[in-house]
Structures are given as C-alpha cells and as structure tokens.
Design a protein around this motif. Structure first.
Motif, mmCIF file in Angstrom:
data_model
loop_
_atom_site.group_PDB
_atom_site.id
_atom_site.type_symbol
_atom_site.label_atom_id
_atom_site.label_comp_id
_atom_site.label_asym_id
_atom_site.label_seq_id
_atom_site.Cartn_x
_atom_site.Cartn_y
_atom_site.Cartn_z
ATOM 1 N N UNK A 1 0.826 -1.210 0.000
ATOM 2 C CA UNK A 1 0.000 0.000 0.000
ATOM 3 C C UNK A 1 0.855 1.253 0.000
ATOM 4 N N UNK A 2 2.168 1.097 -0.166
ATOM 5 C CA UNK A 2 3.083 2.244 -0.202
ATOM 6 C C UNK A 2 3.704 2.305 -1.588
ATOM 7 N N UNK A 3 3.349 3.342 -2.337
ATOM 8 C CA UNK A 3 3.785 3.444 -3.734
ATOM 9 C C UNK A 3 5.303 3.422 -3.874
ATOM 10 N N UNK A 4 6.012 3.772 -2.805
ATOM 11 C CA UNK A 4 7.473 3.852 -2.884
ATOM 12 C C UNK A 4 8.143 2.485 -2.806
ATOM 13 N N UNK A 5 7.418 1.463 -2.333
ATOM 14 C CA UNK A 5 8.026 0.138 -2.150
ATOM 15 C C UNK A 5 7.960 -0.646 -3.451
ATOM 16 N N UNK A 6 9.099 -0.956 -4.026
ATOM 17 C CA UNK A 6 9.158 -1.655 -5.315
ATOM 18 C C UNK A 6 9.321 -3.158 -5.093
ATOM 19 N N UNK A 7 9.403 -3.897 -6.199
ATOM 20 C CA UNK A 7 9.609 -5.345 -6.121
ATOM 21 C C UNK A 7 8.411 -6.044 -5.509
ATOM 22 N N UNK A 8 8.657 -6.894 -4.525
ATOM 23 C CA UNK A 8 7.592 -7.621 -3.834
ATOM 24 C C UNK A 8 7.793 -7.405 -2.338
ATOM 25 N N UNK B 1 -24.760 -1.730 -4.088
ATOM 26 C CA UNK B 1 -25.439 -1.958 -5.348
ATOM 27 C C UNK B 1 -24.571 -2.729 -6.312
ATOM 28 N N UNK B 2 -23.353 -2.257 -6.508
ATOM 29 C CA UNK B 2 -22.421 -2.971 -7.387
ATOM 30 C C UNK B 2 -22.138 -4.352 -6.804
ATOM 31 N N UNK B 3 -22.041 -4.418 -5.487
ATOM 32 C CA UNK B 3 -21.859 -5.717 -4.843
ATOM 33 C C UNK B 3 -20.465 -5.955 -4.311
ATOM 34 N N UNK B 4 -19.851 -4.958 -3.694
ATOM 35 C CA UNK B 4 -18.593 -5.198 -2.999
ATOM 36 C C UNK B 4 -18.394 -4.147 -1.908
ATOM 37 N N UNK B 5 -17.513 -4.482 -0.990
ATOM 38 C CA UNK B 5 -17.130 -3.557 0.077
ATOM 39 C C UNK B 5 -15.705 -3.125 -0.221
ATOM 40 N N UNK B 6 -15.419 -1.811 -0.119
ATOM 41 C CA UNK B 6 -14.048 -1.392 -0.445
ATOM 42 C C UNK B 6 -13.360 -0.637 0.681
ATOM 43 N N UNK B 7 -12.360 -1.333 1.271
ATOM 44 C CA UNK B 7 -11.522 -0.702 2.277
ATOM 45 C C UNK B 7 -10.564 0.267 1.584
ATOM 46 N N UNK B 8 -10.345 1.412 2.191
ATOM 47 C CA UNK B 8 -9.436 2.412 1.627
ATOM 48 C C UNK B 8 -8.119 2.393 2.394
ATOM 49 N N UNK B 9 -7.013 2.177 1.666
ATOM 50 C CA UNK B 9 -5.690 2.167 2.272
ATOM 51 C C UNK B 9 -4.935 3.348 1.701
ATOM 52 N N UNK B 10 -5.066 4.494 2.322
ATOM 53 C CA UNK B 10 -4.473 5.719 1.783
ATOM 54 C C UNK B 10 -5.526 6.534 1.077
ATOM 55 N N UNK B 11 -5.126 7.744 0.662
ATOM 56 C CA UNK B 11 -6.067 8.660 0.015
ATOM 57 C C UNK B 11 -6.207 8.287 -1.455
ATOM 58 N N UNK B 12 -7.426 8.018 -1.886
ATOM 59 C CA UNK B 12 -7.677 7.702 -3.293
ATOM 60 C C UNK B 12 -8.235 8.947 -3.965
ATOM 61 N N UNK B 13 -7.585 9.430 -4.987
ATOM 62 C CA UNK B 13 -8.089 10.606 -5.704
ATOM 63 C C UNK B 13 -9.169 10.149 -6.693
ATOM 64 N N UNK B 14 -10.381 10.638 -6.498
ATOM 65 C CA UNK B 14 -11.482 10.206 -7.358
ATOM 66 C C UNK B 14 -11.953 11.313 -8.302
ATOM 67 N N UNK B 15 -11.258 12.452 -8.278
ATOM 68 C CA UNK B 15 -11.515 13.516 -9.257
ATOM 69 C C UNK B 15 -10.182 14.116 -9.657
ATOM 70 N N UNK B 16 -9.730 13.833 -10.900
ATOM 71 C CA UNK B 16 -8.445 14.389 -11.336
ATOM 72 C C UNK B 16 -8.559 15.896 -11.566
#
Lengths: 565, 565
Positions: free
Chosen positions: B504-511, B527-542
């Motif tokens: 969940x850290x964009x800076x960590x490369x590899x595995x 409605x869509x049929x899933x639960x979504x946990x948020x790990x960090x800030x997700x930008x939903x409007x560019x």
C-alpha cells in the motif's frame, strides 16, 4: 371508451424504417448516420447535396400567450406537418430536443400529444443521440478550464468576482443553483461562489441552435465570454484555449436528428435552447435541411409570438438568412378565457367548471391577446394563420368567436382536431397555410444590425410587447456600456421575460398597455450571438417537486419503460 | 523514417463495416443496433441466441506492477487478440471504455498503441455511444433526489452528515472535489458540504460492469446505499424511489459496444469502472458475449495482477460464474529495472539514459515483482503466461533474463513486438496462451462468500499483497461492524490501494515484505456488490495540469480532429 394515453398511442404506432423516412424526403442513405433503431443523424454534407434543390415554404408555429398548461403548440406543429400529406403536399417538421431533467421532474409531453406525436417518445425524452450530453461536456470542460486557470496562476487576470460562466447538468437539482467550489486543500483549487444551470440554459446549446457549420461552431465557441478581467475586458473561451476541444466534443452533436411522427412525417429534432434567456427555437441547420427536402417546412418557436416567434424572426432568421413565408398562431378557448382576466389556471390543477362552461363572451374579452400576437407576426411582413387547437370541452360558439376575430384581423383560421384525429384533423389548417404561403413574402427584420443595443431593446419592448418604454437599472446601464465598448452592439437582443404575459409581469393578461419594461441586468451570449436583457428573475435550474415523476418511472417486468409521459 | 504516430496509424486503418465484424463473430444483424459508422451496440437478446454455443477459452490480461507510464497492457491485449488470427484461431477482445475527462487532461492512449489499436480512437476516447453520459445522468438524478428529499422534509430521517453519495462529471475538475451545495434562499435547497467524483468512480459505473441483465441492473441500483439515518441504518436508492428512473436512464448503456482493432478483430468496449475503488474491469455482459463468439476471449484487467486480476477473479468471475482458463502477465524491461529500486520513473519525463542502457542484472533484481504477480495468478488455480512487451530500446540479454525467470516459475513466456508489428508480433504469445488454455482449469476463488469481511481483507492482504497483517483505524472497525450488521458481509472486497506497488506504499518496489496493510476507512458499494476498504487517500476527481491536452485538441481546416492522442 376512454381516449388512449399518449404512451399507448405511441406504442401502437406503425413506424417506418427511419432510412425510408429519410429517403422519402430526398435524403440519400449516405447522408445518414444510424443511431439505434428509430433515429438517425443527418450528415452536414447533406447541406451541399441539397444546395441546388428548390426551397420549400418556411412556416413557423407560434401561439397566443399560453397558460401555465401550454396550448398544444407542439401538437399543432406535428398535426400540421402530418396534415400536408392529406392534401397531397410534402412536409417536414423541426422541433427542439426536450430537456431530459424535467422528464423526471414534472410531466414533460414534449413529443406532442394524442395522434399528433413524434415517436418513439422515450428516445425523444431521454438521451436521443446524446447531443445534450455533448453540450454538458463541452460547457463543463470550459468551466474546469476557468477554475484551472485561476489555480495555475491566472495569467489572464480573470476577476474571480466577474466570472459569468457557470456549470450545467441536465437534471432538476435546486441544490446546485448556488454552490461554493474549490474547497479543501491548496491542491483542490481556488474557492469561489458559482452555480449550475440546466443544460438547456447553456450558451453552448444556444450556439448549437444558431450555428451553420463546423467552422462556424468552432468560431462561435471561441467567442464565448466567460467573464471579465479586473480591468473590465472580456475573457473568451479562445483565450482560455478551450474552444477547440469544445468543438471536438460537439462534432457529432452538430448533426440534426431525424425521427418521424405517428403518420411517418419526417421530424428533425435538434438543439433545445431555453425560451427566455435564449432563442427557444430548434436549429438553423435543421431548418436549412428541412427547407430543401419538402414543399413546406414547419418549425416550432417557443412560448407566445412575442417570445419565440420574435426571436425566430430577429435572431434565427437574421443568422440563417432564410425568410419565412407564414406563421401559425395557436389559440385555445381556455387560454383566451384566461386572458379575459376572469379565471385563474394553475399547473397541475383541474380546470374549474366555470372555465369549461360555454362562454363566448369571455373568449371575446380575452381576444386582445390574439389580436396583438397576430400583429406581432405581421409587423415582420408575413401572414398569420390562426390554428384553434380544439378541446372536447370547447363549444362551437367559442370557436366561432375566435374565427370571427381572426377574420376581422384579415387572418385565415381553422379549427384543428389533430390531437384526436391526427393529420386529417388539421387539413383545413394546412390548406390555409398553403394559401398564405402563396402571398409573396415581405419578410422584414424589426431592427437593423447597426442599431444600438438600447434601440433594439426599446424597439422590441414598444412594438412587440406594447410597453411605453424601457427602464434600466444602473447595473444594466453599465453592462450595456460595457457591451457596446466590447463590440457586441451589432448583435440582436433576446429579451428574457416571463412567457405568461406579453408584458414583463406574469399577472397581466390580454395585451397590457400603460407599462414600462424594467431591465434589471444585461448579459451577453457573444458566442451564440445575442445580448440578453433580464426583466425579472429567470430560473435557469428547476427543482424536483414533492412527488417527482422520477418516483413513478421504472422498468416493468418485461423491462419496458413505465410512467414516462 | 520515423515510426508513425498512433493517430496516423489509426487514420490509415482499413476498417471493415462493423456489421461484417459482428457477423464474423457469429452475431446476427438483428442482434445489432447501429450507432454511427464504426460502432454498434449488441442487444442483450444476443445472450439468449448464443446460449447454446460452445464457450471459448477465457483469457485475462494482467501485468506486473506498472510504472507511472503504464506497461502497454491494452496494447498487448489488442496485439494478442489480433495474433490469434495469425495462428488460425478465432478471438474476441473486451476492454473498458476510457474516461473522457482525462482525454482533455493528460494524454490518454486508452486505445492501445502502434499497430495494436482499437479504432476509431476518436470514438473510443470521446462519447462512444454515450454510456458514460448515461452513468452521469443516472448518478446525478439520485443525487438530486437525495437533496430534494432533505428539502421536502426528510421523511427517511437521512443524516445530512452521513450522506456518502456525491455527484459525478466526466471532466478533470479539481474545483469540484469539495463543494457546498444548497446555498441561496430557502427555495434553493438545504446547504451541506459534498463533492463531485469523475464518472468512472461512480458506483453506477461499477454496477454496469457487474450486472448480468436489465432486471439485475434494476435490482442493483435499488440496493445502492446513499447514506445512513441518524440511527445508523442504511438508506437506499430504492427507498428514495430513484432506482426505477436510474434503470430507465441506463437502458441503452447496458448493451455492450462493438468496435474492431486495426486488423479487424472484434472488440467489445463496455463500462469503465475505476481500478482502485472499483473493479477496473470491463463488463460481465461483454465477456459473456465474447466467450460465446470466439475460441479465445481476451479481457483486460486494470493495473497489476494484485489489483485488476485479483478483482477479476474474486469479484467479476464470482459474479458471472465464468471460470477463466489462463492469465497473461505483461512485463517490460523498464518496469522490472524500476523494481530493482535503482531508477526513478516520472510520468511526463524522458527515461534516463542509465535506465535505457543494457543491464540484465537490474532486470533480475526487479524480478521479484514478476515472480509475485505470477504467484498471484496461480494461487487462483490458473496458468500464467508472461508477455514481454518489447521496446526498441530493450536488449536481448534483458529479455532473456525475463524468460529465464518465467521458466524457473514454470510459466511460458514470449517476446511481443505487436506495437510495431501488429498481431504477427504476438503469435508466439498466442501459441503459448493457447497451450496454457489446454491445461484443465482449476480455477478457485480466494475466499468463500461466507467468510467475514475482515477475513476477506486479511486473505487478500496476506496472500496477494504479501502483508504480514492488517491494521484498522477505529473508524474502519466501526464501519466494518456496521456493514456486517447491515448484511453486507457476504460481499467480496475490493481493496483500494496504490497501483504502483504490490504493497500500500507506492514507494516500495519489487515484492515488499515485512509490512502491514493500513485500512483507514471502509465503504460499501452495496449496489455494485462489494465492500471497499481504503488504504491511503484515493483521488477520485483528477485535475487539469498547467498545459492540459485540451489546449492542443482542436478541429483543423477540414474539421478533422487534431491533437488527440
């Protein structure tokens, strides 16, 4: 047996393949672009293909000042278009694309009614081919560009307090009328107050209604003024480098949509600009095509003759260069009775038994409105024909009053039963219109381009509205000075006032005299190509009611639409 | 001679009539609905017509963890689809519809590239057939209904501070991320803070991606939770009586769009849900049709195998019941070098000469990422095939490293030059995929429906992401409790995290190992049929940049689009 519902009639229609409808009006299949089953777009190349064709007669359908219920102008437009085939003549029709938002608000009925409808109504009232969505997208790209310009440093020195460009959505959403954007952190933009209008109120929609070609569309979009610098200079979409992308977004929307009536008469559906702050007419391009594909091209203009027809003449025809040949003025017994001042009609409520009782005297009392609207047509040099949109509750004596007044005014008239009877209910009207079109057209604009904006406003106010004069607020005076300075004085004017009176006061019925037009504010649609003075508050974003149509509209067990009307 | 631009290649394409493309895949003409010249919609009745057909092999295209430049997954998807014809096999492709907003922000390239493109790219990147506009309209009708409900008295006791449903627009507009609506007078609604997301982030888009029929769509829309009562109970679109109208608005959008590649391979383009807060896959319906129209149906899943492929398996295939047969993992030399940790790649900047120099050792250093992503495929019981998307700057020694690692993992691999060579550049990949599909599918979901939400999150975090465990904020704990209580515990999870790392850290490369997944917040797309946990800030409007693509896009003197790429 009860008269069937509009939806039932529409569902049982025998539609022709839309390609056959197009071919029947002389449009070759290569001029068409299919969009789903029952609608196609007409390519702009058709304009070149048709250039050598003889031009048909150009008939605009207008009305007396309507009640809040509307007087069946679209129904008459469709009925008249259908009627020409019954008298052996070839016709086409042009109407605006209805706004989708109100479909889910209060009952629309933008497809005409009874046996005079454009079908399929669910296409017409929903997305059609996405033109309104394209307007929304183009408009809001410009909005985003404006806020991005502020965010990126505001090189153009745009004054945040003088940004007139808002955002649009095709939904009835009162909560969006006044909003603050740009809240959050520094990365989330510059906070400022603005708002949303319904898409039909977008200047991009007005541009679509008046443009003549893609290069012209591109140029008009570039001329859109979004606001002013701190020094008072206009800032355009061109300066913001947004107009090219807006034109790309509108590249398909510029092509008119072809549909048909219940009797397979071709109907061009294109553009849906507001009738108060904009022209309230369908597109120049749709009319240009229709005029070269039929003997009679019937086009509708919004609201009464003081509104839609005046703009049709002085804005739309000025832009297109096409001279109309005749105008229909739709009148109803109920509206003329209302114009007597003795009745009140409220949208959504049943008509009172008193109003429905036989009363030719009250019809005569209200007839000043009809006389004035006939005058409003004739001062543009073309003949008026009165179409009496008959209701089952009307009485022959009441129709006779209207016909007598029309005759006194030297206008032909006809009782139309096309709601119940389809085209054959309007053959008398079609004959009268055909005869009127035989008179040589002496069409004239009400004012020259070169008149000042104030002269233009005063000409429309005094001659068309019957005002004694015009009063400007100091803000309006300043704005007019700004626009004259900015070079907009050659544009026509589009006076935004109530459609429920020839005056600017909705309560004044008949043909009000002894009043002055109060201009509160003046705005410019420099891209569309007109200046619009505001006389009173114009609502540009509707709301939903306590029982919106959205709550009734659904898919049934066969996934068919129910509740749409 | 310079390699021609994507646009030049696309413009010179020899497109087949789209009806021929459809007929070639066994879709009868009556299954089609024309939309302009080069795209048509496929009617849902086609699903019934195709029911008896043998099912083709189901191939998902995924990737290693990409750099910010992307690793050519769509290009490989298109190239592989094209390649099957070169080895005498019949294939179809499914991709997402690109979001229109970013087209005017930064370069999109959502059509593939070089000689592996979906055409016409201007249709794909703009309105297509209006599906995204329908999503916008349906979403915002629900938004308007919510604010109208507050305005009309709030019978449902919706807590204004717990309304999670925002508004959407398909435009990059940072100023809309956080807004206050309902300002003005009493008639202008109830003031409250909310915001806009881009249309791709709408739950309605996620619904479109997962639905199986119109009745199912209607039901899912009804289950959408817009917020909570003051007592903490979920309030749905059904309770607000908006779901029926939303389904009516989506009635055309549910039909997948058919286009073609440069080599006339059929491509179903349908739905474009976000890849972090939603599934990042095209639609269940598109895949259902493609699977019965070809020997190989190639579908793309967004981002790396930890993201799009995991959702493909555990959400999309769980919903559709279709078991995949093989997965392609796209790898590039540059991305594996970046995973060594020795290089930095920034979007919009040239690659450094060091990164382009021959260096098989750094490729090997970064290969942990490839190994883990192959594992992520295989833990679902299906074979992985490595597609090396070759660039002119690659060195054979670097490709050999990748092939060696793939072989060590027991996975087939192929060097793909389909960007430059079209389908014939991916025949080796097609052969490898065809062979892999011969193995009997042992597809298995990663967790059962019956597991708790926490078990599901922990399973994906530890097994797919390689985390040591999961840490929840107290807010997330509360939300999980709420959702378990509300009956959402049977839903799969869609973990929203960065796509630039398996962690969940964009800076960590590899595995990355030795880290824990921090769950900040949990939301439900009931409605869509899933639960979504948020790990960090997700930008939903560019937002738009300082030099947005919009400034370059325009119509040229022939009214052709320029600047679109």
């Amino acid at each position: 047996m009860a008269f069937p519902s509009d939806l039932d009639i529409a569902r049982s229609a025998a539609l022709k393949p839309i390609e056959d409808v197009a071919n029947g009006m002389g449009l070759s299949s290569r001029s068409l672009q299919a969009y789903g089953d029952d609608v196609c777009k007409v390519r702009l190349e058709a304009l070149d293909d048709l250039a050598d064709r003889p031009r048909g007669k150009y008939v605009v359908v207008s009305a007396i000042t309507p009640t809040p219920l509307g007087e069946g102008k679209t129904t008459t437009t469709v009925g008249l278009g259908q009627a020409f085939a019954h008298i052996g003549r070839k016709a086409s029709i042009a109407i605006r694309q209805p706004s989708m938002g109100p479909t889910f608000g209060i009952k629309g009925g933008a497809a005409g009614g009874g046996y005079s409808q454009v079908v399929p109504m669910e296409l017409l009232n929903l997305h059609l081919t996405g033109d309104s969505h394209a307007v929304t997208a183009a408009h809001n790209l410009l909005s985003a560009t404006i806020d991005n310009h502020l965010f990126q440093g505001n090189d153009l020195d745009l004054d945040p307090h003088q940004i007139t460009w808002r955002r649009v959505l095709d939904v009835n959403d009162r909560a969006l009328r006044n909003v603050i954007v740009g809240l959050g952190s520094r990365a989330d933009g510059v906070p400022r107050q603005t708002g949303f209008d319904i898409t039909a109120a977008s200047e991009v929609m007005a541009v679509l209604g008046l443009t003549t070609s893609l290069p012209d569309l591109r140029a008009r979009l570039g001329r859109i003024v979004v606001g002013y610098t701190r020094g008072g200079d206009p800032v355009t979409a061109e300066q913001l480098q947004a107009a090219g992308s807006m034109a790309v977004i509108m590249r398909e929307a510029i092509k008119p949509n072809l549909m048909q009536t219940l009797e397979n008469t071709p109907v061009l559906v294109h553009a849906g600009p507001f009738g108060n702050i904009a022209t309230g007419n369908s597109s120049v391009i749709a009319d240009s095509i229709g005029l070269r594909c039929s003997e009679f091209h019937v086009t509708e203009a919004g609201f009464g003759a003081d509104m839609g027809a005046e703009r049709f003449f002085n804005i739309k025809c000025r832009t297109s260069g096409e001279a109309p040949d005749a105008a229909v003025v739709v009148a109803t017994v109920r509206a003329l009775k209302a114009h007597s001042g003795n009745y009140k009609i409220v949208a959504g409520k049943e008509l009172s038994p008193e109003l429905l009782a036989e009363n030719p005297d009250d019809v005569a009392l209200g007839a000043e409105n009809l006389r004035k609207q006939i005058d409003n047509i004739r001062m543009h040099g073309i003949p008026a024909v009165v179409a009496i949109n008959a209701f089952p509750t009307d009485h022959p004596s009441e129709h006779q009053v209207i016909q007598k007044i029309a005759a006194e005014m030297g206008a032909k008239s006809a009782v139309c039963t096309n709601f119940a009877d389809g085209g054959r209910g309007a053959t008398e009207l079609a004959e009268a219109v055909a005869e009127a079109c035989e008179e040589p057209s002496k069409f004239q604009l009400l004012y020259p381009d070169a008149a000042t904006l104030r002269e233009k406003i005063e000409t429309v106010a005094t001659r068309v509205y019957g005002a004694d004069g015009v009063d400007y607020t100091s803000a309006a005076e300043r704005q007019l000075d700004t626009y004259e300075r900015a070079g907009f004085s050659n544009l026509p004017v589009c006076i935004a006032k109530t459609h429920l009176s020839i005056s600017s006061d909705a309560a004044l019925k008949g043909a009000p005299t002894g009043w002055r037009l109060p201009v509160r504010e003046v705005r410019a649609s420099a891209g569309a190509g007109f200046v619009y003075p505001l006389c009173g508050a114009m609502r540009t974003m509707p709301g939903l009611g306590s029982k919106p149509a959205a709550a009734r509209i659904d898919l049934d067990e066969n996934s068919e639409i129910v509740g749409l009307s």
